[in-house]
Motif scaffolding. Structure first.
Motif, PDB file in Angstrom:
ATOM      1  N   ALA A  34       0.820  -1.213   0.000  1.00 45.06           N
ATOM      2  CA  ALA A  34       0.000   0.000   0.000  1.00 45.06           C
ATOM      3  C   ALA A  34       0.854   1.264   0.000  1.00 45.06           C
ATOM      4  N   ILE A  35       2.057   1.205   0.576  1.00 47.81           N
ATOM      5  CA  ILE A  35       2.893   2.403   0.610  1.00 47.81           C
ATOM      6  C   ILE A  35       3.995   2.395  -0.449  1.00 47.81           C
ATOM      7  N   THR A  36       4.365   1.217  -0.954  1.00 43.00           N
ATOM      8  CA  THR A  36       5.428   1.164  -1.963  1.00 43.00           C
ATOM      9  C   THR A  36       4.894   0.998  -3.381  1.00 43.00           C
ATOM     10  N   GLY A  37       3.776   0.308  -3.535  1.00 42.46           N
ATOM     11  CA  GLY A  37       3.257  -0.013  -4.857  1.00 42.46           C
ATOM     12  C   GLY A  37       2.998   1.185  -5.746  1.00 42.46           C
ATOM     13  N   PRO A  38       2.276   2.202  -5.269  1.00 39.92           N
ATOM     14  CA  PRO A  38       1.991   3.355  -6.139  1.00 39.92           C
ATOM     15  C   PRO A  38       3.256   4.034  -6.660  1.00 39.92           C
ATOM     16  N   ARG A  39       4.258   4.163  -5.812  1.00 32.76           N
ATOM     17  CA  ARG A  39       5.511   4.812  -6.241  1.00 32.76           C
ATOM     18  C   ARG A  39       6.216   3.970  -7.301  1.00 32.76           C
ATOM     19  N   ILE A  40       6.265   2.656  -7.091  1.00 28.60           N
ATOM     20  CA  ILE A  40       6.939   1.777  -8.051  1.00 28.60           C
ATOM     21  C   ILE A  40       6.206   1.776  -9.389  1.00 28.60           C
ATOM     22  N   LEU A  41       4.877   1.705  -9.345  1.00 28.31           N
ATOM     23  CA  LEU A  41       4.100   1.701 -10.589  1.00 28.31           C
ATOM     24  C   LEU A  41       4.224   3.027 -11.323  1.00 28.31           C
ATOM     25  N   GLN A  81       8.635  -8.341 -22.877  1.00 28.15           N
ATOM     26  CA  GLN A  81       8.471  -8.220 -21.421  1.00 28.15           C
ATOM     27  C   GLN A  81       7.022  -7.953 -21.014  1.00 28.15           C
ATOM     28  N   ARG A  82       6.100  -8.012 -21.970  1.00 26.70           N
ATOM     29  CA  ARG A  82       4.711  -7.690 -21.645  1.00 26.70           C
ATOM     30  C   ARG A  82       4.131  -8.652 -20.602  1.00 26.70           C
ATOM     31  N   GLY A  83       4.350  -9.935 -20.786  1.00 28.82           N
ATOM     32  CA  GLY A  83       3.800 -10.904 -19.848  1.00 28.82           C
ATOM     33  C   GLY A  83       4.347 -10.721 -18.446  1.00 28.82           C
ATOM     34  N   TYR A  84       5.657 -10.550 -18.350  1.00 28.89           N
ATOM     35  CA  TYR A  84       6.271 -10.332 -17.046  1.00 28.89           C
ATOM     36  C   TYR A  84       5.708  -9.086 -16.374  1.00 28.89           C
ATOM     37  N   HIS A  85       5.600  -8.002 -17.133  1.00 25.49           N
ATOM     38  CA  HIS A  85       5.139  -6.750 -16.525  1.00 25.49           C
ATOM     39  C   HIS A  85       3.664  -6.804 -16.133  1.00 25.49           C
ATOM     40  N   LEU A  86       2.865  -7.579 -16.825  1.00 23.21           N
ATOM     41  CA  LEU A  86       1.476  -7.738 -16.389  1.00 23.21           C
ATOM     42  C   LEU A  86       1.419  -8.470 -15.052  1.00 23.21           C
ATOM     43  N   ILE A  87       2.212  -9.526 -14.897  1.00 26.62           N
ATOM     44  CA  ILE A  87       2.278 -10.238 -13.608  1.00 26.62           C
ATOM     45  C   ILE A  87       2.768  -9.297 -12.519  1.00 26.62           C
ATOM     46  N   TRP A  88       3.817  -8.579 -12.814  1.00 31.03           N
ATOM     47  CA  TRP A  88       4.433  -7.633 -11.872  1.00 31.03           C
ATOM     48  C   TRP A  88       3.432  -6.561 -11.435  1.00 31.03           C
ATOM     49  N   TRP A  89       2.652  -6.061 -12.389  1.00 28.59           N
ATOM     50  CA  TRP A  89       1.642  -5.034 -12.105  1.00 28.59           C
ATOM     51  C   TRP A  89       0.551  -5.611 -11.199  1.00 28.59           C
ATOM     52  N   LEU A  90       0.080  -6.784 -11.520  1.00 27.06           N
ATOM     53  CA  LEU A  90      -0.952  -7.425 -10.702  1.00 27.06           C
ATOM     54  C   LEU A  90      -0.452  -7.692  -9.288  1.00 27.06           C
ATOM     55  N   ALA A  91       0.820  -8.048  -9.151  1.00 28.67           N
ATOM     56  CA  ALA A  91       1.378  -8.287  -7.814  1.00 28.67           C
ATOM     57  C   ALA A  91       1.467  -6.993  -7.027  1.00 28.67           C
ATOM     58  N   HIS A  92       1.868  -5.904  -7.685  1.00 31.99           N
ATOM     59  CA  HIS A  92       1.958  -4.627  -6.979  1.00 31.99           C
ATOM     60  C   HIS A  92       0.591  -4.106  -6.561  1.00 31.99           C
ATOM     61  N   ASP A  93      -0.442  -4.498  -7.279  1.00 37.05           N
ATOM     62  CA  ASP A  93      -1.800  -4.121  -6.886  1.00 37.05           C
ATOM     63  C   ASP A  93      -2.396  -5.099  -5.865  1.00 37.05           C
ATOM     64  N   LYS A 109       6.847   4.909 -11.374  1.00 36.36           N
ATOM     65  CA  LYS A 109       8.166   4.901 -12.007  1.00 36.36           C
ATOM     66  C   LYS A 109       8.180   4.009 -13.249  1.00 36.36           C
ATOM     67  N   ALA A 110       7.234   3.054 -13.320  1.00 37.14           N
ATOM     68  CA  ALA A 110       7.178   2.134 -14.458  1.00 37.14           C
ATOM     69  C   ALA A 110       6.317   2.660 -15.602  1.00 37.14           C
ATOM     70  N   THR A 111       5.756   3.854 -15.467  1.00 38.59           N
ATOM     71  CA  THR A 111       4.828   4.382 -16.470  1.00 38.59           C
ATOM     72  C   THR A 111       5.431   4.391 -17.872  1.00 38.59           C
ATOM     73  N   THR A 112       6.659   4.869 -17.989  1.00 38.86           N
ATOM     74  CA  THR A 112       7.284   4.954 -19.306  1.00 38.86           C
ATOM     75  C   THR A 112       7.486   3.566 -19.904  1.00 38.86           C
ATOM     76  N   THR A 113       7.965   2.632 -19.075  1.00 43.96           N
ATOM     77  CA  THR A 113       8.170   1.257 -19.545  1.00 43.96           C
ATOM     78  C   THR A 113       6.856   0.654 -20.025  1.00 43.96           C
ATOM     79  N   HIS A 114       5.797   0.841 -19.250  1.00 45.28           N
ATOM     80  CA  HIS A 114       4.495   0.289 -19.634  1.00 45.28           C
ATOM     81  C   HIS A 114       3.981   0.925 -20.932  1.00 45.28           C
ATOM     82  N   ARG A 115       4.209   2.210 -21.091  1.00 42.79           N
ATOM     83  CA  ARG A 115       3.775   2.868 -22.319  1.00 42.79           C
ATOM     84  C   ARG A 115       4.542   2.313 -23.518  1.00 42.79           C
ATOM     85  N   GLU A 116       5.837   2.102 -23.351  1.00 36.11           N
ATOM     86  CA  GLU A 116       6.643   1.545 -24.444  1.00 36.11           C
ATOM     87  C   GLU A 116       6.215   0.130 -24.798  1.00 36.11           C
ATOM     88  N   LEU A 117       5.721  -0.617 -23.788  1.00 34.69           N
ATOM     89  CA  LEU A 117       5.261  -1.986 -24.015  1.00 34.69           C
ATOM     90  C   LEU A 117       3.811  -2.050 -24.489  1.00 34.69           C
TER      91      LEU A 117
END
Length: 365
Positions: free
Chosen positions: A93-100, A153-165, A102-110
């Motif tokens: 709850a306190i780390t996830g929003p910040r990490i996600l 890296q799309r599959g990995y990042h979808l898993i990673w995103w779901l875990a952070h949420d 920071k990943a905005t650019t990567t997700h947009r590129e993917l």
């Protein structure tokens, strides 16, 4: 100039806080003591715990995971960790929003946007509901079948995103890894969510319990939180923490300073790659000569090597070589040749942990 404790005294105190000096009673106790254990290398993380729980075996770590006492997910710095089950959601709850963020650019590129994420989440929940689990390949195949590309890296990042949420986490151990499960089914929340300030404070105190003495800068690096958050955590901790010197802190119920003096920094330890004793700080100088740091993390690539610790100081590296009947080990000292006999007892404990026979132990010259 700040009045700082000697490196020898810091090393002695850290051997105690890490549970390396006297050992800890169980795998779960070790995870709780450290607050979190980096676990991108699953096998290495098991020995991080085994080195602290005398007489344990690798299956004990699997059992702690299967019992839902310990969870493996991505709670900090965007990388996998083992954490106490009761802590994961509050940390996210306190780390996830910040990490996600920071990943905005990567997700947009993917090409991963809110619409793709929502579709992927719906499929994951449908496939996993009812206590089911899926391997990474199986989950990505389900997405592919529904028209959601997992290329690159799309599959990995979808898993990673779901875990952070907090939607999914790693569940049943399978081979060298784990299958994915729904977090709320695998480990239902048993206590109300903490307020953000309370979580910050609890995480800071947990960090100092298993890593102290340490600075707020060390905590900021370890947690991936801002220095502002780290300083707020120190302020909110109040009398739960005390100063060790002008920059470092320990928990207030740690043993008196005379029991953590330089004379206590004794013994030898064979530590895993990514062990928190070296990794868990921004400033690693007190436990390892900075001149040797490039050998622990070659090329600064983030891949930490297994280390040899003598009297609290990192004095070299070690490397295993699997043989048919036994596992041989090579020692590589930083300042001259290391006597293999000095570390052989600890290496026998490591081999026993993995159910292997220790073969020849040699040193590079």
């Amino acid at each position: 100039m700040p009045n700082l404790a000697s490196d020898a005294r810091v090393r002695a105190a850290r051997l105690d806080s890490h549970g390396l000096a006297r050992g800890l009673p169980s795998v779960t106790a070790a995870v709780r003591r450290l607050g979190a254990v980096q676990a991108q290398d699953f096998a290495a993380s098991k020995w991080v715990l085994g080195a602290r729980v005398r007489g344990s075996v690798a299956a004990d770590v699997d059992a702690a995971i299967e019992s839902r006492e310990v969870l493996r997910s991505w709670p900090m710095r965007g990388t996998l960790h083992l954490v106490p089950a009761e802590s994961l959601r509050d940390i996210l709850a306190i780390t996830g929003p910040r990490i996600l963020q920071k990943a905005t650019t990567t997700h947009r590129e993917l090409g991963l946007d809110a619409e793709v994420y929502a579709a992927a989440r719906g499929i994951a929940e449908r496939e996993l509901v009812g206590g089911r689990s899926l391997s990474r390949d199986e989950l990505q195949a389900a997405w592919q079948s529904a028209g959601i590309s997992t290329a690159g890296q799309r599959g990995y990042h979808l898993i990673w995103w779901l875990a952070h949420d907090g939607v999914l986490c790693c569940g049943p151990v399978e081979g060298r890894g784990q299958r994915f499960v729904l977090l709320d089914e695998w480990s239902p929340r048993v206590a109300p969510a903490r307020a953000r300030d309370a979580t910050l404070t609890a995480l800071f105190v947990a960090y100092l319990t298993g890593h102290g003495p340490a600075t707020v800068q060390d905590f900021s690096w370890w947690s991936g939180l801002t220095l502002t958050d780290a300083r707020a955590a120190l302020a909110e901790a109040g009398d739960q923490v005390v100063a060790f010197d002008d920059e470092r802190f320990v928990v207030s119920d740690s043993e008196p300073s005379e029991s953590t003096g330089a004379s206590r920094a004794t013994g030898r330890h064979v530590l895993a790659a990514f062990d928190e004793y070296y990794l868990g700080y921004r400033d690693r100088g007190p436990v390892c000569d900075p001149a040797h740091a490039p050998r622990v993390v070659p090329g600064g690539n983030g891949v930490f090597q297994p280390t040899l610790v003598q009297n609290g100081r990192v004095v070299g590296l070690w490397r295993k070589v699997e043989r048919a009947r036994a596992t041989s080990v090579t020692l590589d000292g930083f300042d001259g040749t290391i006597d293999p006999a000095a570390f052989t007892p600890r290496l026998r404990e490591w081999a026993r942990f993995w159910g292997r026979e220790l073969g020849e132990v040699t040193a590079l010259h």
